[in-house]
Design an enzyme around this catalytic site. Sequence first.
Site, PDB file in Angstrom:
ATOM      1  N   ARG A  26      51.938  32.208  26.848  1.00  0.00           N
ATOM      2  CA  ARG A  26      53.394  32.113  27.520  1.00  0.00           C
ATOM      3  C   ARG A  26      54.018  30.965  27.691  1.00  0.00           C
ATOM      4  O   ARG A  26      55.424  30.926  27.330  1.00  0.00           O
ATOM      5  CB  ARG A  26      53.091  32.966  28.704  1.00  0.00           C
ATOM      6  CG  ARG A  26      54.516  32.975  29.664  1.00  0.00           C
ATOM      7  CD  ARG A  26      54.196  33.366  30.974  1.00  0.00           C
ATOM      8  NE  ARG A  26      55.362  33.080  31.797  1.00  0.00           N
ATOM      9  CZ  ARG A  26      56.631  33.879  31.879  1.00  0.00           C
ATOM     10  NH1 ARG A  26      56.625  34.851  31.060  1.00  0.00           N
ATOM     11  NH2 ARG A  26      57.454  33.493  32.846  1.00  0.00           N
ATOM     12  N   ASP A  85      47.345  30.483  41.489  1.00  0.00           N
ATOM     13  CA  ASP A  85      46.517  29.898  40.652  1.00  0.00           C
ATOM     14  C   ASP A  85      45.016  29.468  41.152  1.00  0.00           C
ATOM     15  O   ASP A  85      43.998  29.403  40.593  1.00  0.00           O
ATOM     16  CB  ASP A  85      47.029  28.644  39.731  1.00  0.00           C
ATOM     17  CG  ASP A  85      48.000  29.017  38.810  1.00  0.00           C
ATOM     18  OD1 ASP A  85      48.632  28.191  38.336  1.00  0.00           O
ATOM     19  OD2 ASP A  85      48.254  30.390  38.556  1.00  0.00           O
ATOM     20  N   ASN A  95      49.805  22.222  33.412  1.00  0.00           N
ATOM     21  CA  ASN A  95      51.027  22.846  33.727  1.00  0.00           C
ATOM     22  C   ASN A  95      52.349  21.783  33.989  1.00  0.00           C
ATOM     23  O   ASN A  95      53.342  22.069  33.982  1.00  0.00           O
ATOM     24  CB  ASN A  95      51.069  24.038  34.780  1.00  0.00           C
ATOM     25  CG  ASN A  95      50.365  25.327  34.211  1.00  0.00           C
ATOM     26  OD1 ASN A  95      49.916  25.394  33.256  1.00  0.00           O
ATOM     27  ND2 ASN A  95      50.049  25.854  35.305  1.00  0.00           N
TER      28      ASN A  95
HETATM   29  C1  EPZ Z   1      53.720  29.120  35.767  1.00  0.00           C
HETATM   30  O1  EPZ Z   1      53.935  30.349  35.054  1.00  0.00           O
HETATM   31  C2  EPZ Z   1      52.505  28.649  35.501  1.00  0.00           C
HETATM   32  N1  EPZ Z   1      52.282  28.386  34.174  1.00  0.00           N
HETATM   33  C3  EPZ Z   1      51.162  29.787  36.142  1.00  0.00           C
HETATM   34  O2  EPZ Z   1      49.970  29.236  35.793  1.00  0.00           O
HETATM   35  C4  EPZ Z   1      51.388  30.077  37.450  1.00  0.00           C
HETATM   36  O3  EPZ Z   1      50.602  30.895  37.974  1.00  0.00           O
HETATM   37  C5  EPZ Z   1      52.753  30.608  37.636  1.00  0.00           C
HETATM   38  O4  EPZ Z   1      53.660  29.615  37.331  1.00  0.00           O
HETATM   39  C6  EPZ Z   1      53.054  30.755  39.301  1.00  0.00           C
HETATM   40  O5  EPZ Z   1      52.622  29.569  39.944  1.00  0.00           O
HETATM   41  C7  EPZ Z   1      52.756  27.202  33.727  1.00  0.00           C
HETATM   42  O6  EPZ Z   1      53.228  26.355  34.303  1.00  0.00           O
HETATM   43  C8  EPZ Z   1      52.678  26.927  32.463  1.00  0.00           C
HETATM   44  P1  EPZ Z   1      56.502  32.314  37.068  1.00  0.00           P
HETATM   45  P2  EPZ Z   1      55.134  31.152  34.934  1.00  0.00           P
HETATM   46  O7  EPZ Z   1      57.765  32.185  35.902  1.00  0.00           O
HETATM   47  O8  EPZ Z   1      56.258  30.207  34.879  1.00  0.00           O
HETATM   48  C9  EPZ Z   1      58.456  36.648  37.783  1.00  0.00           C
HETATM   49  C10 EPZ Z   1      47.685  29.042  35.149  1.00  0.00           C
HETATM   50  O9  EPZ Z   1      46.783  29.605  35.134  1.00  0.00           O
HETATM   51  N2  EPZ Z   1      59.321  36.332  36.548  1.00  0.00           N
HETATM   52  O10 EPZ Z   1      56.745  31.396  38.298  1.00  0.00           O
HETATM   53  O11 EPZ Z   1      55.261  31.996  33.627  1.00  0.00           O
HETATM   54  C11 EPZ Z   1      56.966  36.874  37.252  1.00  0.00           C
HETATM   55  O12 EPZ Z   1      56.609  38.068  36.696  1.00  0.00           O
HETATM   56  C12 EPZ Z   1      49.154  29.859  34.727  1.00  0.00           C
HETATM   57  O13 EPZ Z   1      47.852  27.905  34.619  1.00  0.00           O
HETATM   58  C13 EPZ Z   1      60.454  37.178  36.268  1.00  0.00           C
HETATM   59  O14 EPZ Z   1      60.275  38.458  37.005  1.00  0.00           O
HETATM   60  O15 EPZ Z   1      55.184  32.055  36.192  1.00  0.00           O
HETATM   61  C14 EPZ Z   1      55.964  36.500  38.419  1.00  0.00           C
HETATM   62  O16 EPZ Z   1      55.791  37.707  39.226  1.00  0.00           O
HETATM   63  C15 EPZ Z   1      49.158  31.241  34.945  1.00  0.00           C
HETATM   64  N3  EPZ Z   1      61.273  36.874  35.705  1.00  0.00           N
HETATM   65  C16 EPZ Z   1      56.848  35.548  39.038  1.00  0.00           C
HETATM   66  O17 EPZ Z   1      58.197  35.537  38.862  1.00  0.00           O
HETATM   67  C17 EPZ Z   1      61.269  35.571  34.979  1.00  0.00           C
HETATM   68  O18 EPZ Z   1      62.227  35.293  33.879  1.00  0.00           O
HETATM   69  C18 EPZ Z   1      56.372  34.079  38.918  1.00  0.00           C
HETATM   70  O19 EPZ Z   1      56.408  33.687  37.611  1.00  0.00           O
HETATM   71  C19 EPZ Z   1      60.525  34.769  35.154  1.00  0.00           C
HETATM   72  C20 EPZ Z   1      59.241  34.918  36.075  1.00  0.00           C
END
Ligand code: EPZ
Length: 417
Positions: free
Chosen positions: A92, A304, A23
């Site tokens: 994603r 995670d 990540n």
């Molecule tokens: C990052 O995902 C990581 N992936 C994920 O790791 C990790 O689980 C996650 O952050 C949380 O720590 C990468 O870095 C590539 P978020 P990301 O945007 O950025 C909501 C793994 O296993 N949200 O931080 O996609 C969303 O629905 C993966 O390696 C919105 O509502 O996660 C969630 O509930 C899985 N609108 C929360 O925020 C948006 O525009 C956190 O999501 C964006 C996010």
Amino acid sequence: MDKLVIKGGVSLRGEVEVSGAKNAALPAMAACLLTDAPVSLERVPRLGDVRTIITLLSHLGVRADVGQDSVTLRAAGVDQFEAPYRLVKTMRASVLVLGPLVARFGRARVSLPGGCAIGPRPINLHLSGLEKMGAEISLDAGYVEAKASRLKGARIAFDVQTVTGTENLMMAASLADGVTVLENAACEPEVTDLAALLGRMGARIDGVGTSTITIEGVENLQGALHEVIPDRIETGTFMVGAAITGGDVTINGCLPRHLEAVSSKLQEAGVGVEEGDRSLRVWADGPAHGVHVRTHPYPGFATDMQAQMMALMATAEGTSVITETVFDNRFTHVNELLRMGANIKVVGNAAFVRGVPRLLGAPVMATDLRASASLVLAGLAASGVTTVSRVYHLDRGYEALERKLLGLGASIERVPE
Ligand code: EPZ
């Protein structure tokens, strides 16, 4: 599709070296789009998602020279600006090309990521941030179209902390005209690592590691050489592996300060944890005891690591409550753990776990990256044989996991399904 065959009951012992962070590598590779000079990254893990983003970047016209654990990316020849659905649906994080493409080329067409096993994965905050910076955003047949003559600095407050949202807008702001302030920004180490790379490329970024990041846009960015930080989730996975098998493992090449929440939670559960400069020794000479876990953005307990911790709690003495506050549906591992004899009841976003003395090996199916890691951990601790199918989920985020586990004495084998 391959599966892993695990003969449980072996205590993991010895030393293992963790790889670079998936990540951190993914946004760092997207950052190459911000310049036509070469960006060289070291300690890039060889795993599925990295191969996917290299495919995507090559599709856009980036030249990728892939080494043993390094990659050099040259975005001088970019002549495509579309991230196609066939690639985005598998990962994603492909959305990370959106900000850099709009910032450098003034245009991008990126497929909406859609949902995945752990819940809807919206990018509304990425898009509203780019709109505030002057981009014209429209939706067309499942794709986001973004256009901008030149992005302008803006003050952007995130409703929720979003890791890739922070990363996307930090990259976009690096080339914008004026100053951008990101409020309620994510503080994950991977965000900090991306900012370190951008800084080496000439970006002007302050406040990284806090929830307010200020970026002063510059005209253009240079190439850079950067080593990716170690993978804290892989590290945490091996920590739980030592604990759940009653073993004694030293994890080398990690950054203990990135795992404070996991280390203290394991110690609370009676697991031994000793921190070195770039190593962690974890041991257990009996079952852990049940502790309560609540996931939270960094520096809280990482979502995670939730599935892996649940596998440990399933074999702990006593009960625990595991609350998932970041994603809507990150309990897909529960049904498979139940098939191994675990005693877990899910109510809303909380899982009530009553430890059992021994899990029983069984055929189980991986559903997402970290759920598959928890099933491997459960299989290592279970009596009998566990077969984990659909390990392509695991291959997305772990480099040579079975080789590393074999090096710690595990009885594990990859066989074609
Ligand atoms: C990052 O995902 C990581 N992936 C994920 O790791 C990790 O689980 C996650 O952050 C949380 O720590 C990468 O870095 C590539 P978020 P990301 O945007 O950025 C909501 C793994 O296993 N949200 O931080 O996609 C969303 O629905 C993966 O390696 C919105 O509502 O996660 C969630 O509930 C899985 N609108 C929360 O925020 C948006 O525009 C956190 O999501 C964006 C996010």
